[in-house]
Design an enzyme around this catalytic site. Structure first.
Site, mmCIF file in Angstrom:
data_model
loop_
_atom_site.group_PDB
_atom_site.id
_atom_site.type_symbol
_atom_site.label_atom_id
_atom_site.label_comp_id
_atom_site.label_asym_id
_atom_site.label_seq_id
_atom_site.Cartn_x
_atom_site.Cartn_y
_atom_site.Cartn_z
ATOM 1 N N GLU A 182 0.812 -1.213 0.000
ATOM 2 C CA GLU A 182 0.000 0.000 0.000
ATOM 3 C C GLU A 182 0.855 1.277 0.000
ATOM 4 O O GLU A 182 0.603 2.206 -0.745
ATOM 5 C CB GLU A 182 -0.903 -0.036 1.246
ATOM 6 C CG GLU A 182 -1.840 1.131 1.380
ATOM 7 C CD GLU A 182 -3.110 0.976 0.552
ATOM 8 O OE1 GLU A 182 -3.204 -0.010 -0.192
ATOM 9 O OE2 GLU A 182 -3.972 1.859 0.636
ATOM 10 N N ASP A 183 1.887 1.295 0.839
ATOM 11 C CA ASP A 183 2.604 2.557 1.066
ATOM 12 C C ASP A 183 3.913 2.707 0.306
ATOM 13 O O ASP A 183 4.428 3.812 0.184
ATOM 14 C CB ASP A 183 2.919 2.732 2.563
ATOM 15 C CG ASP A 183 1.650 2.933 3.376
ATOM 16 O OD1 ASP A 183 0.591 3.094 2.750
ATOM 17 O OD2 ASP A 183 1.741 2.920 4.612
#
Ligand code: MN
Length: 712
Positions: free
Chosen positions: A76-77
């Site tokens: 996600e990051d």
């Protein structure tokens, strides 16, 4: 500060060193991937996944879950792909991380509070591996512990989501330690004043009662010891949110709630539970109607215990819970208790996968229930919650729709509204255009694109799975066929009437009703439909209508009847009552003739089609047709090519056809001998001129002998 080495030490208690090494490797990978990122508190980002892994270590989760915890924000990051995680750490860990990331992407907006239950189901449906949920719960727990200086509105949103979704899921799975902490942290974030007041009041009350608590506790313990019963008495505290809920829902003042003293007695086995119950009932008088046997009848999440309330000295109520150590572990950790237990055993079924363990958990509940001899309904409930058969998707407005596994875009469209299904022409899944036959997955957002006048397609019936979609499509198609048959019948009858210099519109008023009566039909539509479908002959009907018109009656002047459609125009195959013969593949521009086939409507043949010969005995069923000027679609046509066998033949034909803006539908090669091949080619083309152009180009290919259009 808590470090990876602290965690590794802790893991030494239950994991082999090889697995600990892998967990550390996942940590270093995450540290590098998140390099430069910081939490809002200013700490390096990697402290968060490390803390999440630590929560899981307290639950004795396996090394794959711990690795997934380390890596849970990496996709996600930091933009690392699932594929490269799989290469680094294996498929199961990558799957877990991917599952957690997908849950992270779903945010539960305030307006969806009413749908909280569906949300919970969606989250469960998306987590095919139960460890995904457990990692996500630990992630959420750490985020709640460190909400810190977030904007108040953001804090409230996260707290509400935690309370409505994640605390409840933890409850469903029986993971009460996490549920209770999530609830209290959410309560603090949502109502800081109220929670602070209750917290202070609890502390004060406890101070006042310390001596009383100690007295009761030791008299209970003494009672067990005197009777030689194994067991430990511990004091019990209510958590903040449960005190608040009691005050709010039962409208009780704080003092009354705190007036209750809670104790828990943990013992060895079920038999001791009941004997301890007898002993404490002997010591203090029980309050009538307050005894509950959750050992015989466990709660839906597997909770087991005996509950009773006693009159203490001076009539103060004492609540006592009696349970075994296993029941205690189950009450605190629920489904996760399995990891705790397995850890102590020599044979650790890691390979069996977590799903097997979740099933084991359900089986355990089932076993409990069987011993209790009670209805199995509750277990069905638990099973459906854990392994939902349904999928849950969002509408663009954020509403959740529940659909059966395997449902497609069309099923979704019809489940929203029949009109949306009927006029659906395209769809976006998560903002990308997708085919209407796409199978849906939980968590997707769907947007249906409709067009006025669009109609359902027969092909949809081959992939929809819901009864609602199926019957709505059938209904719409039937209705459409009816409308088209009536229109066609109208044109056919007018054409036949033109021979008598009449038309339907110009008939004397009584003529049609009289005929309908004779044929025992109720409405003229029925007559027209049966003509359109080929069940009645337009000529016969026209003849009868014409004979009912008195000869002296002036009929329409000949100019109007002359321009009546002498032949019927065809504009494409999308209709339900115009079909193109498969024997001769007519193309726009070909001379064609229509044949009225019973129950099917018009079948269009080329005039030179050999099949027409037999049909010619029946001239009433044949009539002239013309092509309309604007035909959009492409038509299939069959070609037969004689050419010398050589390599690259198919490729060359294919590129030629594509260059000519046509498509190959089918290609087959018959070899006559080593030298000569016959290629059977089915193309789709615009019209006769287009075909002629393509045939010319094929003929110009080297070593092509002969090319013919297949007539039959
Ligand atoms: Mn996280």
């Amino acid at each position: 500060m808590f470090t990876i080495d602290d965690l590794a030490d802790r893991l030494g208690g239950y994991l082999p060193s090889e697995e600990i090494r892998q967990v550390k490797r996942a940590f270093y990978y995450a540290e590098q991937a998140h390099d430069g990122q910081r939490r809002r508190s200013g700490e390096p980002y990697v402290t968060h996944p490390l803390a999440v892994a630590n929560i899981l270590a307290n639950m004795h989760m396996d090394h794959q879950a711990l690795m997934a915890a380390m890596l849970h924000d990496v996709i996600e990051d930091t933009g690392v792909s699932k594929k490269s995680l799989a290469e680094q750490f294996g498929e199961p860990v990558a799957e877990l991380v991917d599952g957690v990331s997908k849950l992270t992407q779903i945010t539960f907006e305030d307006k969806a509070v009413a749908q909280a239950e569906n949300f919970q189901k969606m989250v469960l449906a998306m987590s095919r591996d139960i460890r995904v949920i457990i990692v996500k719960l630990a992630d959420r727990l750490h985020n709640m512990r460190t909400l810190g200086a977030l904007r108040p509105d953001k804090k409230r949103r996260i707290a509400r989501e935690t309370l409505e979704i994640y605390a409840r899921i933890a409850g469903r799975l029986g993971i009460n330690t996490i549920r209770v902490e999530l609830e209290d942290l959410s309560f603090q974030a949502l109502h800081p004043m109220r929670s602070e007041r209750i917290k202070r009041a609890v502390g004060k009350a406890r101070g006042h009662r310390r001596t009383t608590i100690r007295q009761v506790q030791s008299s209970l313990q003494k009672c067990l010891d005197d009777d030689g019963l194994p067991g430990t008495v511990v004091g019990r505290q209510k958590h903040l949110l449960s005190i608040y809920r009691k005050m709010r829902d039962q409208r009780k003042p704080f003092a009354e709630i705190m007036d209750v003293f809670g104790f828990r007695i943990i013992t060895d086995d079920v038999d001791s539970c009941y004997r301890i119950l007898g002993a404490v009932h002997n010591l203090y008088k029980p309050v009538p109607g307050r005894f509950k046997d959750y050992i015989a009848i466990p709660k839906a999440n597997g909770y087991q215990s005996l509950h009773t309330t006693l009159f203490g000295t001076g009539g103060m109520p004492i609540e006592v819970q009696i349970r075994t150590r296993e029941m205690e572990a189950m009450a605190n950790n629920g489904i996760a208790a399995h990891w705790l237990y397995k850890a102590g055993q020599t044979e650790r079924p890691i390979a069996a996968g977590s799903h097997a363990r979740a099933r084991e958990w359900v089986r355990g509940l089932l076993e409990m229930q069987r011993q209790a001899g009670n209805s199995l309904e509750f277990i069905e409930h638990v099973k459906n919650d854990l392994f939902p058969d349904d999928i849950y998707v969002f509408t663009p407005k954020g509403d959740i729709m529940e659909l059966p596994q395997g449902a497609t875009v069309i099923d979704f469209a019809y489940s929203v509204h029949t009109d949306i299904g009927n006029s659906c022409i395209a769809c976006r899944i998560d903002r990308h255009l997708a085919p209407l036959s796409s199978r849906l997955e939980s968590g997707q957002t769907l947007e249906i694109i409709t067009a006025p006048g669009a109609r359902p397609n027969t092909a949809w019936l081959s992939f929809v799975i819901t009864a609602k979609a199926r019957s709505a499509i059938r209904h719409a198609l039937k209705h459409q066929q009816h409308t088209e048959s009536v229109q066609l019948g109208h044109r056919l009858l007018n054409k036949a009437l033109a021979d008598y210099e009449l038309s339907l519109e110009e008939l004397p008023q009584s003529a049609l009703p009289a005929l309908l009566k004779e044929l025992s039909l109720k409405r003229s539509d029925e007559l027209l439909e049966s003509i359109g479908l080929g069940n009645r002959m337009a000529h016969a009907i026209a003849h009868r209508l014409a004979s009912s018109v008195p000869s002296d009656q002036p009929t329409a002047d000949s100019t109007t009847s002359d321009n009546a459609e002498r032949s019927i125009l065809i504009s494409g195959a999308d209709g339900m009552v115009i079909n193109f013969a498969r024997c001769c593949h007519p193309l726009p521009g070909d001379p064609v003739v229509g044949h009225l086939s019973v129950g099917k409507g018009i079948v269009v043949h080329r005039t030179e089609c050999r099949n027409l010969a037999e049909l010619k005995n029946d001239p009433d069923k044949l009539f002239a047709l013309d092509w309309s000027e604007n035909i959009q679609e492409d038509f299939p046509v069959a070609l037969r090519i004689h050419m010398e066998s050589r390599r690259g033949l198919v490729a060359e034909l294919a590129s030629l056809v594509t260059d000519a803006d046509a498509n190959i539908e089918r290609i087959g090669i018959e070899e006559c001998d080593a030298r000569l091949s016959i290629v059977n080619l089915t193309l789709s083309v615009h019209d006769r001129v287009h075909l002629a152009r393509i045939m010319k180009r094929i003929r110009n290919l080297p070593r092509v002998d002969k090319i013919t259009r297949v007539r039959n």
